[in-house]
Design an enzyme around this catalytic site. Structure first.
Site, mmCIF file in Angstrom:
data_model
loop_
_atom_site.group_PDB
_atom_site.id
_atom_site.type_symbol
_atom_site.label_atom_id
_atom_site.label_comp_id
_atom_site.label_asym_id
_atom_site.label_seq_id
_atom_site.Cartn_x
_atom_site.Cartn_y
_atom_site.Cartn_z
ATOM 1 N N ASP A 12 -49.265 -4.464 -2.454
ATOM 2 C CA ASP A 12 -49.006 -3.116 -1.966
ATOM 3 C C ASP A 12 -50.162 -2.206 -2.363
ATOM 4 O O ASP A 12 -51.086 -2.613 -3.062
ATOM 5 C CB ASP A 12 -47.700 -2.578 -2.559
ATOM 6 C CG ASP A 12 -47.725 -2.604 -4.084
ATOM 7 O OD1 ASP A 12 -48.271 -1.638 -4.664
ATOM 8 O OD2 ASP A 12 -47.271 -3.587 -4.688
ATOM 9 N N ASP B 140 -49.739 0.539 -4.260
ATOM 10 C CA ASP B 140 -49.176 1.404 -5.293
ATOM 11 C C ASP B 140 -48.574 2.629 -4.594
ATOM 12 O O ASP B 140 -47.846 2.462 -3.622
ATOM 13 C CB ASP B 140 -50.238 1.749 -6.335
ATOM 14 C CG ASP B 140 -49.640 2.189 -7.671
ATOM 15 O OD1 ASP B 140 -48.647 1.568 -8.087
ATOM 16 O OD2 ASP B 140 -50.175 3.118 -8.286
#
Length: 296
Positions: A212, A214
């Site tokens: 991802d 973050d």
């Protein structure tokens, strides 16, 4: 004398990596350590003729959160089973635009911002300070990069891993702070793991698997467990292929690690022989046997 025994590959599996495909002559082994129980039993076997020991970092079924991992027991258990090289596989968030989910980063530096963990095998009665300027084994990193190239996996050879305490994800302010520090990825597990591997005189390298962005990226949804799991599943399949490709490369080593991973304690122990605590020496026997075998 330098440790030049045959290589035994230890694999610490992070989120999504709970087993190793193709492992033969397998056996789950319960290991007791002076520091308590490791995360789970350890799976031993052979992969393409290479001896391998696998430890699910969070336990099978992902039972243990990052701050409750018994890092000392995990590394000690691997040392007890003869592991000489560790591949740490970890799910991380990206702090850089050019490192999207699905990218693997072969880490070369860490920033340790954890605060609730035991970070050393040593203590009162036996003090040691190992060098950590280069916290990972570059020789092992080169082999990992070679394997990733063969598999055509999107990857970056070097990067800084920001290790946070967790278990919560970052605030936007924190994420932007870590970006301003030049960090590439963020995760919760590789410290004090890398520090303890150095104290145990084991080569250590991290493959950080990006899941991802973050929470800093304005064009992507903030990190969530659901979003992470989708990428973790795909990354885990690639990680297992990486282990299978890396395993036969590990055996090609002429003597001890030239970077000094296998001899890290040679000039690290500070406590004078006459002041060394016998109880500490006994507790750390597996760790210091090569260095203090005769004098302990």
């Amino acid at each position: 004398m330098a440790d030049d025994k045959a290589a035994v590959l230890g694999v610490i599996g992070g989120s999504g990596v709970y087993d190793i495909d193709g492992l033969e002559n397998t056996r789950w082994v319960k290991v007791e350590t002076p520091f308590g129980d490791p995360s789970d039993e350890l799976l031993t076997g052979e992969l393409h003729g290479q001896k391998l020991v696998f430890l699910p970092r969070h336990g099978r079924g992902h039972r243990i959160p990052p701050s409750e991992l018994n890092f000392r027991a995990n590394i000690h258990a691997l040392k007890q089973l003869g592991v000489t090289e560790i591949l740490s596989v970890s799910a991380v968030g990206s702090l850089k635009e050019h490192l999207p989910p699905g990218t693997f980063v072969v880490i070369d530096q860490f920033i340790d911002r954890t605060f609730a963990r035991d970070k050393s095998f040593f203590g009162t009665g036996l003090v040691a300070h190992v060098g950590l300027g280069h916290p990972v084994c570059n020789r092992l990193g080169d082999l990992i990069e070679e394997a990733l190239q063969e598999l055509r996996v999107p990857h970056q050879r070097r990067g800084t891993y920001m290790v946070m305490e967790g278990p919560q994800f970052s605030t936007i302010a924190e994420s932007e702070l870590y970006r301003s520090w030049g960090c590439d990825v963020i995760g919760m597990t590789n410290m004090p793991e890398a520090k303890l591997a150095r104290e145990a005189e084991i080569c250590y390298a991290t493959v950080a698997m990006v899941t991802d962005f973050d929470c800093w990226h304005t064009e992507h949804a903030h990190v969530s467990v659901d979003a992470v799991i989708k990428v973790v599943v795909a990354n885990a399949d690639t990680a297992r292929s990486l282990v299978a490709t890396l395993a036969p490369k590990i055996a090609v080593r002429d003597g001890a690690c030239a970077q000094g991973c296998h001899t890290a304690l040679d000039n690290a122990i500070m406590t004078a022989p006459s002041h060394r605590d016998p109880a500490m020496l006994a507790k750390l026997d597996v760790i210091v046997k090569r260095t203090l075998g005769a004098s302990a």
